[in-house]
Design a protein around this motif. Sequence first.
Motif, PDB file in Angstrom:
ATOM      1  N   UNK A 287     -51.827 -27.016   7.379  1.00  0.00           N
ATOM      2  CA  UNK A 287     -51.371 -28.208   6.686  1.00  0.00           C
ATOM      3  C   UNK A 287     -49.848 -28.264   6.626  1.00  0.00           C
ATOM      4  N   UNK A 288     -49.209 -27.103   6.534  1.00  0.00           N
ATOM      5  CA  UNK A 288     -47.759 -27.085   6.408  1.00  0.00           C
ATOM      6  C   UNK A 288     -47.077 -27.478   7.705  1.00  0.00           C
ATOM      7  N   UNK A 289     -47.763 -27.255   8.843  1.00  0.00           N
ATOM      8  CA  UNK A 289     -47.131 -27.516  10.133  1.00  0.00           C
ATOM      9  C   UNK A 289     -47.719 -28.712  10.860  1.00  0.00           C
ATOM     10  N   UNK A 290     -48.793 -29.304  10.327  1.00  0.00           N
ATOM     11  CA  UNK A 290     -49.440 -30.427  11.007  1.00  0.00           C
ATOM     12  C   UNK A 290     -48.513 -31.629  11.033  1.00  0.00           C
ATOM     13  N   UNK A 291     -48.558 -32.408  12.105  1.00  0.00           N
ATOM     14  CA  UNK A 291     -47.734 -33.610  12.157  1.00  0.00           C
ATOM     15  C   UNK A 291     -48.132 -34.579  11.054  1.00  0.00           C
ATOM     16  N   UNK A 292     -47.148 -35.246  10.511  1.00  0.00           N
ATOM     17  CA  UNK A 292     -47.405 -36.160   9.415  1.00  0.00           C
ATOM     18  C   UNK A 292     -47.980 -37.467   9.946  1.00  0.00           C
ATOM     19  N   UNK A 293     -48.834 -38.088   9.186  1.00  0.00           N
ATOM     20  CA  UNK A 293     -49.436 -39.357   9.566  1.00  0.00           C
ATOM     21  C   UNK A 293     -50.155 -39.925   8.371  1.00  0.00           C
ATOM     22  N   UNK A 294     -50.930 -40.961   8.607  1.00  0.00           N
ATOM     23  CA  UNK A 294     -51.681 -41.555   7.517  1.00  0.00           C
ATOM     24  C   UNK A 294     -52.622 -40.521   6.909  1.00  0.00           C
ATOM     25  N   UNK A 295     -52.673 -40.486   5.579  1.00  0.00           N
ATOM     26  CA  UNK A 295     -53.539 -39.523   4.904  1.00  0.00           C
ATOM     27  C   UNK A 295     -55.003 -39.946   5.040  1.00  0.00           C
ATOM     28  N   UNK A 296     -55.876 -39.001   5.378  1.00  0.00           N
ATOM     29  CA  UNK A 296     -57.296 -39.351   5.446  1.00  0.00           C
ATOM     30  C   UNK A 296     -57.814 -39.785   4.079  1.00  0.00           C
TER      31      UNK A 296
END
Length: 286
Positions: free
Chosen positions: A37-46
């Motif tokens: 979660x700390x390194x995942x690309x940011x995007x719309x939150x599920x």
Amino acid sequence: MKRAAMVIAVLGLCSLSFAQDKPAAQNPPAGQAAGQAATAPQGKRPPAAKTQPEFEAYKAGMALPDGAATEKAADDFATKYPDSELRVMLYKSAMQKYQQANNGEKMMEMAQKALTFDPDDPEALLGVAQVLAERTRDTDLDKDQRLAEAKKDAERSLSTIDTDVPTSGYPPEQLNAYKGFLRSQAYAIIGTLAFNAKTWPDAETNLRKSIDAFPQQLDAVAVFRLAVALDMQNKIPEAIKYCDQAVDLTKDRPDSGAGKAARAEKDRLTKLASGTAPGQNPAPKN
């Protein structure tokens, strides 16, 4: 409806498209490694469940085997949890199950319900557009309005694929495949509308884009229609190439609609190339 196998892959991604609020110490969702979660690309939150009962009701609805049962569960869920972010997911699940059952009318109805909760959801937009594009008849009094809506929704989905699909927490290859599939569907729908209108250059352009967007699983109908669009523009060698591909894609179902059409077109193109098509003089011999 097309690409039945790919529906399962889409369902696989959608089944992950939720998040329940949990203490940080608990395990991450399936498929997400610790620390991801700390390194995942940011995007719309599920979408997320707010309570455990809401989450359990959602899971129970998603697990139902058919469209009618899932539709009822979605209606009940929306009544019991009128502010839940997960309502759209249940209606999309019902949409997908009706699609698998080839029930276009109910598929579109579920897509329209999903759009009342998220008007930019690309999968729901494509659900409406696909049914309108494939099932509108020349005798329909509202034919022009239906086809205009199909094009508008398909084009809209091409914009919202990158803004409305949740991105954080998913493996890039899975996310890219899902987006590629949606783009392929959108271009196939736009290409189909042009194909049915006999606007052959536009059909060719968009059907090529459909094939290029998701080459991992080619749609035999899109490939066949591209062959015909090329044929109608007298691009015979390339038309034969795509027609051969459509025949190969339907080799396990030669008696299907797409299989029969591809083989009939191949026979026509073969005769055309050899100069033996009806009304054509035989090709000169060297």
